[in-house]
Scaffold this active site. Structure first.
Site, PDB file in Angstrom:
ATOM      1  N   GLY A  39      70.283  99.714  20.722  1.00 30.71           N
ATOM      2  CA  GLY A  39      69.019 100.391  20.415  1.00 30.71           C
ATOM      3  C   GLY A  39      67.910  99.976  21.357  1.00 30.71           C
ATOM      4  O   GLY A  39      67.747 100.542  22.443  1.00 30.71           O
ATOM      5  N   HIS A 124      66.702  87.842  14.970  1.00 30.62           N
ATOM      6  CA  HIS A 124      65.726  87.853  13.889  1.00 30.62           C
ATOM      7  C   HIS A 124      66.310  87.015  12.753  1.00 30.62           C
ATOM      8  O   HIS A 124      67.529  87.058  12.517  1.00 30.62           O
ATOM      9  CB  HIS A 124      65.542  89.296  13.423  1.00 30.62           C
ATOM     10  CG  HIS A 124      64.249  89.575  12.717  1.00 30.62           C
ATOM     11  ND1 HIS A 124      63.259  88.651  12.568  1.00 30.62           N
ATOM     12  CD2 HIS A 124      63.780  90.704  12.122  1.00 30.62           C
ATOM     13  CE1 HIS A 124      62.247  89.202  11.915  1.00 30.62           C
ATOM     14  NE2 HIS A 124      62.537  90.448  11.626  1.00 30.62           N
TER      15      HIS A 124
HETATM   16  N1  NAP Z   1      62.794  96.149  18.718  1.00 32.15           N
HETATM   17  C1  NAP Z   1      62.602  95.015  19.368  1.00 32.15           C
HETATM   18  O1  NAP Z   1      62.171  95.011  20.508  1.00 32.15           O
HETATM   19  C2  NAP Z   1      62.951  93.683  18.736  1.00 32.15           C
HETATM   20  C3  NAP Z   1      62.278  92.524  19.154  1.00 32.15           C
HETATM   21  C4  NAP Z   1      62.720  91.277  18.705  1.00 32.15           C
HETATM   22  C5  NAP Z   1      63.785  91.218  17.797  1.00 32.15           C
HETATM   23  N2  NAP Z   1      64.381  92.383  17.357  1.00 32.15           N
HETATM   24  C6  NAP Z   1      65.520  92.288  16.444  1.00 32.15           C
HETATM   25  O2  NAP Z   1      66.692  92.711  17.153  1.00 32.15           O
HETATM   26  C7  NAP Z   1      67.599  93.367  16.260  1.00 32.15           C
HETATM   27  C8  NAP Z   1      67.883  94.756  16.799  1.00 32.15           C
HETATM   28  O3  NAP Z   1      66.662  95.494  16.725  1.00 32.15           O
HETATM   29  P1  NAP Z   1      66.432  96.850  17.538  1.00 32.15           P
HETATM   30  O4  NAP Z   1      64.995  97.217  17.348  1.00 32.15           O
HETATM   31  O5  NAP Z   1      67.008  96.728  18.877  1.00 32.15           O
HETATM   32  O6  NAP Z   1      67.322  97.793  16.636  1.00 32.15           O
HETATM   33  P2  NAP Z   1      67.363  99.366  16.657  1.00 32.15           P
HETATM   34  O7  NAP Z   1      66.879  99.886  17.952  1.00 32.15           O
HETATM   35  O8  NAP Z   1      66.763  99.896  15.420  1.00 32.15           O
HETATM   36  O9  NAP Z   1      68.972  99.489  16.536  1.00 32.15           O
HETATM   37  C9  NAP Z   1      69.538 100.646  16.691  1.00 32.15           C
HETATM   38  C10 NAP Z   1      71.049 100.368  16.869  1.00 32.15           C
HETATM   39  O10 NAP Z   1      71.642 100.277  15.567  1.00 32.15           O
HETATM   40  C11 NAP Z   1      72.643 101.286  15.506  1.00 32.15           C
HETATM   41  N3  NAP Z   1      72.783 101.757  14.128  1.00 32.15           N
HETATM   42  C12 NAP Z   1      71.796 102.131  13.276  1.00 32.15           C
HETATM   43  N4  NAP Z   1      72.325 102.472  12.083  1.00 32.15           N
HETATM   44  C13 NAP Z   1      73.665 102.296  12.198  1.00 32.15           C
HETATM   45  C14 NAP Z   1      74.743 102.445  11.303  1.00 32.15           C
HETATM   46  N5  NAP Z   1      74.557 102.841  10.029  1.00 32.15           N
HETATM   47  N6  NAP Z   1      75.986 102.172  11.751  1.00 32.15           N
HETATM   48  C15 NAP Z   1      76.202 101.759  13.020  1.00 32.15           C
HETATM   49  N7  NAP Z   1      75.225 101.595  13.906  1.00 32.15           N
HETATM   50  C16 NAP Z   1      73.964 101.846  13.498  1.00 32.15           C
HETATM   51  C17 NAP Z   1      72.158 102.381  16.451  1.00 32.15           C
HETATM   52  O11 NAP Z   1      73.168 103.262  16.801  1.00 32.15           O
HETATM   53  P3  NAP Z   1      72.825 104.859  16.870  1.00 32.15           P
HETATM   54  O12 NAP Z   1      71.890 105.033  18.006  1.00 32.15           O
HETATM   55  O13 NAP Z   1      74.143 105.478  17.053  1.00 32.15           O
HETATM   56  O14 NAP Z   1      72.144 105.193  15.570  1.00 32.15           O
HETATM   57  C18 NAP Z   1      71.676 101.508  17.609  1.00 32.15           C
HETATM   58  O15 NAP Z   1      72.734 101.021  18.372  1.00 32.15           O
HETATM   59  C19 NAP Z   1      66.924  93.369  14.893  1.00 32.15           C
HETATM   60  O16 NAP Z   1      67.358  92.241  14.178  1.00 32.15           O
HETATM   61  C20 NAP Z   1      65.448  93.233  15.232  1.00 32.15           C
HETATM   62  O17 NAP Z   1      64.695  92.657  14.190  1.00 32.15           O
HETATM   63  C21 NAP Z   1      63.986  93.594  17.819  1.00 32.15           C
END
Ligand code: NAP
Length: 375
Positions: A39, A124
């Protein structure tokens, strides 16, 4: 490990000097790092690790735009890109980077593949800390740790390409192999962290949820909206209210605070401005402190995590989100912001063809964009 003095308190810090990339490569040389989810954090962390010479594979559900994105980024199906379950099976270190809600749904599958000696990595503390709500309880014979970059995955990648590094926190929840520290430090360096500061899972998630609801995102919009409204109610134009509330802050003052601190910014603005700021900041601190305390309590009692799990796992989550974002986007404040942004010289299109001044500007603008993308 280096100990650094942060305003009088000593803290453990992992720096690139003490833990260089060559050491990280050495520690990880026999590991397969499976990044599960592509993501926002997934691409940043997977691409940085790949460019740093780590053996990294991606696990992503197929038939999704995200799968195609991983291919565009050079991951090869069957070689370095797999369906989630196959990547879980191949990985010795599982970087669990699905959205926090999806982590709950996929947990039974992940747990099945956590054989003794593997490591479970998070970015996280959410899933582990609120395990009564998430059900995420890892087996005792695997390492469990986190590296949480303090910023978006996009910034993590961008800064890596610029030769810089976002700072991250790290924490160890479970050290089953006796190697959890060197594994987590190596991963922290490999994903492109500038340096890593120590925390624990609970503190990471409490501070993160407080920060994003508070000064980083929630409180700042609240303060913008309040000041803007007072100025409008007193007869100021939208452009004046916006400039005095948002534009000057983001364009002029915050970059100075980022570079040199608040005291330097106060010391280098007009005497009228510095007198007023020095007189008023404590009043704002005292007025908002009770709200921050209420917010922290709401995080610590699990109310915020429950709300987040409930709302983010609803089927119409995206639609509801879009409605709320639309309300912000269509507010007078942010509509004014749109016009103000378009007026920034760097965002202006050349007015008349052949106009020497505008075409010269356009040449400079293109040159700057070129340099930025190269950087
Ligand atoms: N966002 C940030 O920059 C950030 C910063 C620091 C820490 N974090 C932490 O890093 C972690 C990842 O965060 P993120 O923001 O990168 O996540 P995200 O973008 O919301 O993650 C999306 C990912 O999850 C998959 N996904 C969603 N629902 C699914 C399901 N039901 N089954 C299988 N795959 C599924 C998506 O696949 P599809 O595209 O196919 O739906 C995609 O690969 C979290 O713990 C977050 O708290 C994030």
């Amino acid at each position: 490990m280096a100990k650094l003095n942060f305003g009088g308190t000593e803290e453990n810090v992992v720096t690139r000097e003490e833990f260089p990339l060559s050491k990280a490569q050495q520690v990880l040389k026999n590991e397969t790092v499976a990044v599960i989810g592509y993501g926002v954090q997934g691409p940043g962390q997977a691409l940085n690790q790949r460019d740093n010479g780590i053996n990294v594979i991606v696990g992503q559900r197929k038939d999704s735009k995200t799968w195609d994105k991983a291919i565009r980024d050079g991951f090869v199906p069957g070689e370095t890109l797999f369906e989630i379950e196959e990547a879980l099976q191949r990985g010795t270190i599982i970087c669990y980077l699905l959205s926090d809600a999806a982590q709950i749904a996929l947990w039974p599958t992940v747990k099945k593949h956590l054989t003794p000696g593997k490591a479970l990595y998070f970015s996280h503390g959410f899933g582990i800390t609120f395990n009564e709500q998430t059900g995420i309880v890892p087996p005792k014979d695997v390492d469990v740790f986190l590296v949480a970059p303090k910023g978006s995955g996009t910034s993590l990648r961008r800064m890596f390409l610029q030769g810089r590094g976002l700072n991250s926190s790290y924490a160890i929840f479970q050290d089953a192999t006796g190697k959890a520290f060197e594994r987590v430090a190596a991963l922290g360096i490999a994903v492109g962290s500038g340096y890593l500061f120590e925390t624990d899972f609970k503190k990471e998630v409490y501070s993160d949820l407080t920060g994003e609801r508070g000064t980083l995102m929630g409180a700042i919009q609240g303060i913008f909206a309040a000041q803007y409204q007072v100025l409008r109610d007193k007869g100021h134009s939208p452009s004046e209210a916006f400039n005095e509330t948002v534009e000057e802050l983001t364009q002029s003052l915050m970059p100075l605070v980022a570079e040199n601190g608040m005291d330097w910014m106060y010391g280098n603005c007009s005497t009228t401005a510095q007198r007023g700021a020095l007189d008023w900041w404590k009043k704002f601190r005292d007025a908002t402190a009770p709200v921050f305390k209420e917010l922290y309590e709401s995080v610590a009692t699990g109310k915020e995590s429950q709300r987040s799990i409930d709302s983010n796992s609803k089927a119409d989550y995206r639609e509801k989100l879009e409605e709320e974002l639309k309300e912000l986007r269509e507010s007078e404040l942010w509509q004014t912001g749109k016009t103000v942004r378009s007026l920034r010289p760097e965002n202006q299109k050349p007015a008349i063809a052949g106009d020497a001044t505008s075409s010269t500007k356009e040449v400079f603008r293109k040159q700057a964009l070129k340099e930025e993308s190269v950087g």
